[in-house]
Design a protein around this motif. Sequence first.
Motif, PDB file in Angstrom:
ATOM      1  N   ALA A 172       0.951  -1.041   0.131  1.00 39.67           N
ATOM      2  CA  ALA A 172       0.243  -0.041   0.079  1.00 39.67           C
ATOM      3  C   ALA A 172       0.863   1.247   0.153  1.00 39.67           C
ATOM      4  O   ALA A 172       0.562   2.283  -0.473  1.00 39.67           O
ATOM      5  CB  ALA A 172      -0.716  -0.051   1.187  1.00 39.67           C
ATOM      6  N   ALA A 173       2.249   1.084   0.767  1.00 40.48           N
ATOM      7  CA  ALA A 173       2.607   2.556   0.521  1.00 40.48           C
ATOM      8  C   ALA A 173       3.469   2.853  -0.656  1.00 40.48           C
ATOM      9  O   ALA A 173       3.527   3.652  -1.198  1.00 40.48           O
ATOM     10  CB  ALA A 173       3.914   2.105   1.834  1.00 40.48           C
ATOM     11  N   THR A 174       3.900   1.473  -1.260  1.00 40.96           N
ATOM     12  CA  THR A 174       4.396   1.677  -2.629  1.00 40.96           C
ATOM     13  C   THR A 174       3.235   2.451  -3.594  1.00 40.96           C
ATOM     14  O   THR A 174       3.363   3.093  -4.642  1.00 40.96           O
ATOM     15  CB  THR A 174       4.736   0.239  -3.179  1.00 40.96           C
ATOM     16  N   ASN A 175       2.093   1.913  -3.302  1.00 40.36           N
ATOM     17  CA  ASN A 175       0.961   2.492  -4.153  1.00 40.36           C
ATOM     18  C   ASN A 175       0.810   3.915  -3.849  1.00 40.36           C
ATOM     19  O   ASN A 175       0.224   4.576  -4.714  1.00 40.36           O
ATOM     20  CB  ASN A 175      -0.373   1.617  -4.217  1.00 40.36           C
ATOM     21  N   PHE A 176       0.886   4.214  -2.760  1.00 42.37           N
ATOM     22  CA  PHE A 176       0.698   5.725  -2.195  1.00 42.37           C
ATOM     23  C   PHE A 176       1.715   6.551  -3.054  1.00 42.37           C
ATOM     24  O   PHE A 176       1.270   7.444  -3.408  1.00 42.37           O
ATOM     25  CB  PHE A 176       0.844   5.765  -0.663  1.00 42.37           C
ATOM     26  N   ALA A 177       2.994   6.031  -3.012  1.00 43.13           N
ATOM     27  CA  ALA A 177       4.053   6.953  -3.610  1.00 43.13           C
ATOM     28  C   ALA A 177       3.573   6.805  -5.172  1.00 43.13           C
ATOM     29  O   ALA A 177       3.502   7.947  -5.723  1.00 43.13           O
ATOM     30  CB  ALA A 177       5.261   6.055  -3.505  1.00 43.13           C
TER      31      ALA A 177
END
Length: 491
Positions: A172-177
């Motif tokens: 999810a963090a990767t997708n937030f970036a």
Amino acid sequence: MRFEASPDEIVATAGDVLVLPVHPAEPLSPLPPVTAEIGAATGVDLRALVARRGLRRAGDHCWVPSAGGIACPDLLLVCVGGPDATDVTDVADLREAAMRCARLLDQPVVVCALDRVVTPGWDPTRVVVEAMAIGLYRFDRYRSADTGPGVERVVLPGSDPDVVHTAAVIGAATNFARDLTNTPAADLTPAAFAGICAEKASELGLGYRELGVAELEEGGFGGILGVGAGSANPPVLVCLESGDPAAPATALVGKGITFDSGGLTLKGSLDAIVTMKDDMGGAAAVLAALTAVRALGVDTHLRVYLPCAENALGPRSQRPGDVLRHRGGRTCEVVNPDAEGRLVLADALAYAREATPARIVDVATLTGSTGLGPDIWGIMGSSQSLVDALLRAGTATGDPGWQLPLWEGYRKNLRSEVADLRNHQADMSKFWNHKAIWAGLYLSEFVADTPWAHLDIAATVFRNRADDVWAAGATGTATRALIEFLRTERV
Ligand SMILES: [Zn+2]
């Protein structure tokens, strides 16, 4: 989108599709129990099917109706091994298979059978959840038509809930970036980016401070101010802090150029300028990693610096030949206003160093001339052990890098006739292919003896076209590597 571990049996877990990993060797070897069980329940000869459909390479797949024998109406067989695979799966193959598989799915509930995947030294749940989260990513917020909910839940029978949770947070963090990087520059101005940082800070209990134009002038941040001068959207330096302030800190610096027109040395082609909303991908990766580390409760002291500016063409744009003064007093002849990343980073690195961190890592879409292609970021640094730690972390999480030398012989290229340094030279025709190293050397001038590493992610941050592994657009590059580094490579 949620990932859930489940204590239920695979055949009894309800969903719209059951994803079943298979090996190409399966036609020749005994069926693993789960495959045999599913084959018996569905009445499908899976062994014959894998052979008949020619599933040989990672990600090769076929759809099979389950005919009611299991709790999902459809089966998706996905090959997880190369042609020579046995029952052991190579982790890179598993990751690729999971990403390719995710690109095929838009059913609301997906059940994923993993208890027969063996990846020695790796946790297959972690690999698959991270890869599927990234593979399932969509960026639909600017579409007026409803594109449907896509995959809402991925259920993993028999998986460890803690592993599923950790991997889902990292995905999810990767997708937030990616969301940040994909957002058009008109909507993600420096002030808007700072606003998102402030929101995250209050949500996660982080220290937050922003230096606007007045504070930047007072503090002598001539690089950030010079780059931001041509834009109607003023620059800002965002500072965030997490963890025990008394503990040794890791400083993270992310380049946040919200749009890079090239300034007065305007980028010369549509190809060169059209994706330039991605020039804040370093700041996005750093912010995303910070939020993930915080969400996962990693006990580490972080100081984060995100210099944000829009490199625009305007009446106040800096001119080739102008001289600016960086934080700390050193001067730079701005030969090329399109070499702006190093100007904002130099200020931020100098500022970061003043707080005497134990180590500094910067992440920047700096040059795109690493020569490593779209899969591998470049890294340089003053501390080999820090570079090695980041390379290990990247490899472990499928977000790999490769080291370039900080070749001292090239440092003379930084010499200016009129200032302490220059940010570029006029004639690059003979020198184009070492720009990444030269940019790294420029940054190295501002970290003194603090252990430091620099990731150049310009080539890995964005993909112009979708393929069967990646969606088009931002990749979230370096986010996973940073999270893994912060979780495993303590100060
Ligand atoms: Zn530029």
